[in-house]
Design an enzyme around this catalytic site. Structure first.
Site, PDB file in Angstrom:
ATOM      1  N   ASP A   1       0.826  -1.205   0.000  1.00 32.20           N
ATOM      2  CA  ASP A   1       0.000   0.000   0.000  1.00 32.20           C
ATOM      3  C   ASP A   1       0.866   1.264   0.000  1.00 32.20           C
ATOM      4  OD1 ASP A   1      -1.977   2.023   0.676  1.00 32.20           O
ATOM      5  OD2 ASP A   1      -3.239   0.383   1.380  1.00 32.20           O
TER       6      ASP A   1
ATOM      7  N   SER B   1      -7.365   3.693  -1.671  1.00 32.69           N
ATOM      8  CA  SER B   1      -7.057   2.277  -1.461  1.00 32.69           C
ATOM      9  C   SER B   1      -8.151   1.331  -1.940  1.00 32.69           C
ATOM     10  CB  SER B   1      -6.749   2.036   0.021  1.00 32.69           C
ATOM     11  OG  SER B   1      -5.570   2.724   0.387  1.00 32.69           O
TER      12      SER B   1
ATOM     13  N   ASN C   1     -13.104   5.033  -0.352  1.00 33.55           N
ATOM     14  CA  ASN C   1     -12.852   4.438   0.962  1.00 33.55           C
ATOM     15  C   ASN C   1     -14.051   4.622   1.878  1.00 33.55           C
ATOM     16  OD1 ASN C   1     -10.282   3.622   0.262  1.00 33.55           O
ATOM     17  ND2 ASN C   1      -9.246   5.344   1.256  1.00 33.55           N
TER      18      ASN C   1
ATOM     19  N   ASP D   1      -1.236   0.101  -4.829  1.00 33.00           N
ATOM     20  CA  ASP D   1      -2.546   0.646  -5.179  1.00 33.00           C
ATOM     21  C   ASP D   1      -2.486   2.104  -5.627  1.00 33.00           C
ATOM     22  OD1 ASP D   1      -1.716   1.288  -2.633  1.00 33.00           O
ATOM     23  OD2 ASP D   1      -3.668   1.027  -1.683  1.00 33.00           O
TER      24      ASP D   1
ATOM     25  N   HIS E   1      -2.976  10.792  -0.535  1.00 38.14           N
ATOM     26  CA  HIS E   1      -3.221  10.332  -1.905  1.00 38.14           C
ATOM     27  C   HIS E   1      -4.710  10.413  -2.164  1.00 38.14           C
ATOM     28  CE1 HIS E   1      -4.690   6.560  -0.135  1.00 38.14           C
ATOM     29  NE2 HIS E   1      -3.682   6.716   0.719  1.00 38.14           N
TER      30      HIS E   1
END
Length: 440
Positions: A32, A71, A92, A240, A354
């Protein structure tokens, strides 16, 4: 004559049913928050584990994530080969107005509902349905029953896996391959992402996290040899998304300065992408007020750029806010997602984030692979997260489901027969077996 013909048909059936790699195993790593330049040529000089893998296998220039570069959307894109608007895992944090249920980064009970997961079939479900054995370690979603299926084994994610947890997962996965208990093993590791968030992508803490992963991978290549798996196991490593610097001190957009939060029916997430559901009769007012805010763009659902492959998602909100790189959207400063630092209090400032426009350089991830089906010391052009699924399907010898990936972008990295065509349709095998039965 019939016996000879039957023998030929049996060989045909087996050959069509299984590509060259079909009996080989696959070990997958999802690291990740691993930005592409973390393993630049210069950085590789101090990362012997990664350097060995690159010399033995394939390294792409970079991997472009799906939008949003978060993610969960990309976990599912990587494992389905589909864009977010197709597989429906669009954030998310999500909300379904019809059921009034929320998905909150996988930690709330409602996140386990089929509602969020059944939009597409991930690779581990396809393999399990095909009677393949799948072992998953800390992989988000492996604890969920998807389309009525669970993997053979799931070591559920509960807390951020430690470096020792990671090393033990790698060792156990290799033992599972050697004993025949697993055909696919998938390992998730988060520490690089966590340190990138807390201290920033260029921080010593993030670099230390990378070195810890590098050490485990260095041991892994040795363990593969010791277990005699070098000719039977392919390894794929990807991330990711990447990470960029953020500056809470002067790059925060506080929504309560522009609108009344009471005029919202629901708001989901903070950061680069925020989803808003205006209260009845408030849509135009909120849109007009937020349209004047600098350093972000507000999109009505239909106006979201098509290149994001996002707006057709059924959980996409009426208004989507997208921040400029490095900027952070929140209700107000008190609602910023602080973390518990060395003071023991939840007042630590985040230094990296991110989720921004997926074409930005800092959002780029990695893709590495080595094993009997991959070329050695091969540098490949950039690929996209939707492309990874087809590679995995090919090396495990299973027909990919319809997807948004490009075979032409990835076939160059595979050698011999594996790189010529995707896996065959099982119907070819069935036809040959039927003919064999009729001649028996």
């Amino acid at each position: 004559m019939a016996v000879k013909l039957g023998t030929l048909l049996l060989a045909l059936a087996l050959g069509l049913a299984q590509p060259a790699s079909a009996r080989r195993k696959l070990l997958v790593f999802l690291l990740d928050g691993f930005r592409s330049d973390y393993i630049s040529d210069e950085a590789l000089e101090s990362l012997p584990g990664f350097k060995e893998i690159v010399s033995r296998g394939v390294k792409v220039d970079y991997l472009t994530p799906d939008f949003p570069s978060l993610s969960y959307p990309n976990y599912y894109t990587l494992m389905t080969g589909r864009h977010c608007e197709v597989h429906q895992m669009i954030g998310n944090y999500m909300w379904d107005p019809t059921t009034n249920k929320s998905f909150d980064i996988g930690v709330n009970k409602d996140s386990l509902m089929p509602l969020w997961w059944n939009g597409s079939e991930p690779l581990w479900v396809t393999l399990t349905k095909a009677k393949r054995k799948v072992y998953m370690y800390y992989w988000p979603g492996c604890e969920v029953e998807i389309l009525g299926v669970r993997p053979t084994y799931c070591l559920e994610y509960k807390n951020v896996p430690t470096d020792i947890n990671f090393a033990n997962a790698v060792s156990d996965a290799l033992d599972s391959f050697k004993s025949g208990r697993a055909d696919l093993a998938a390992i998730y590791h988060e520490r690089i992402d966590v340190e990138g968030h807390h201290y920033g992508p260029a921080s010593p803490q993030r670099k230390d996290a990378l070195k810890a992963v590098d050490t485990v991978l260095k041991y892994m290549t040795k363990w593969i040899q010791e277990r005699g798996l070098q000719d039977r196991l392919n390894v794929i490593i990807f991330s990711d998304h990447g990470m960029t610097d953020i500056f809470w001190m002067d790059k925060v957009i506080e929504l309560n300065k522009y609108i009344s939060l009471n005029d919202l029916q629901q708001a989901k997430d903070r950061g680069p992408v925020v989803s808003l559901w205006p209260a009845p009769g408030k849509h135009s007012e909120i849109y007009n007020k937020l349209s004047t805010v600098e350093h972000m763009t507000v999109y009505e659902k239909e106006a979201i750029p098509s290149r994001f492959y996002y707006k057709k998602g059924k959980f996409v909100s009426p208004l989507t806010l997208v921040a400029d790189e490095g900027w952070f959207i929140t209700e107000n400063r008190e609602m910023l997602p602080f973390w518990m630092n060395s003071t023991g209090r939840g007042n630590g400032w985040q230094r990296g984030w991110h989720g921004y426009d997926n074409e930005l350089m800092d959002m780029r991830g990695i893709f590495l692979a080595f094993g009997p089906d991959f070329k050695s010391n091969f540098r490949a052009a950039p690929i996209r997260s939707v492309d990874v699924y087809n590679v995995m399907c090919n090396v495990v010898g299973i027909t990919p489901l319809p997807n948004n990936g490009s075979w032409s972008r990835v076939m160059c990295m595979l050698k011999g027969r594996a790189g010529t065509t995707p896996p065959v349709q099982p119907s070819h095998c069935a036809l040959a077996l039927i003919l064999l039965f009729l001649l028996a």
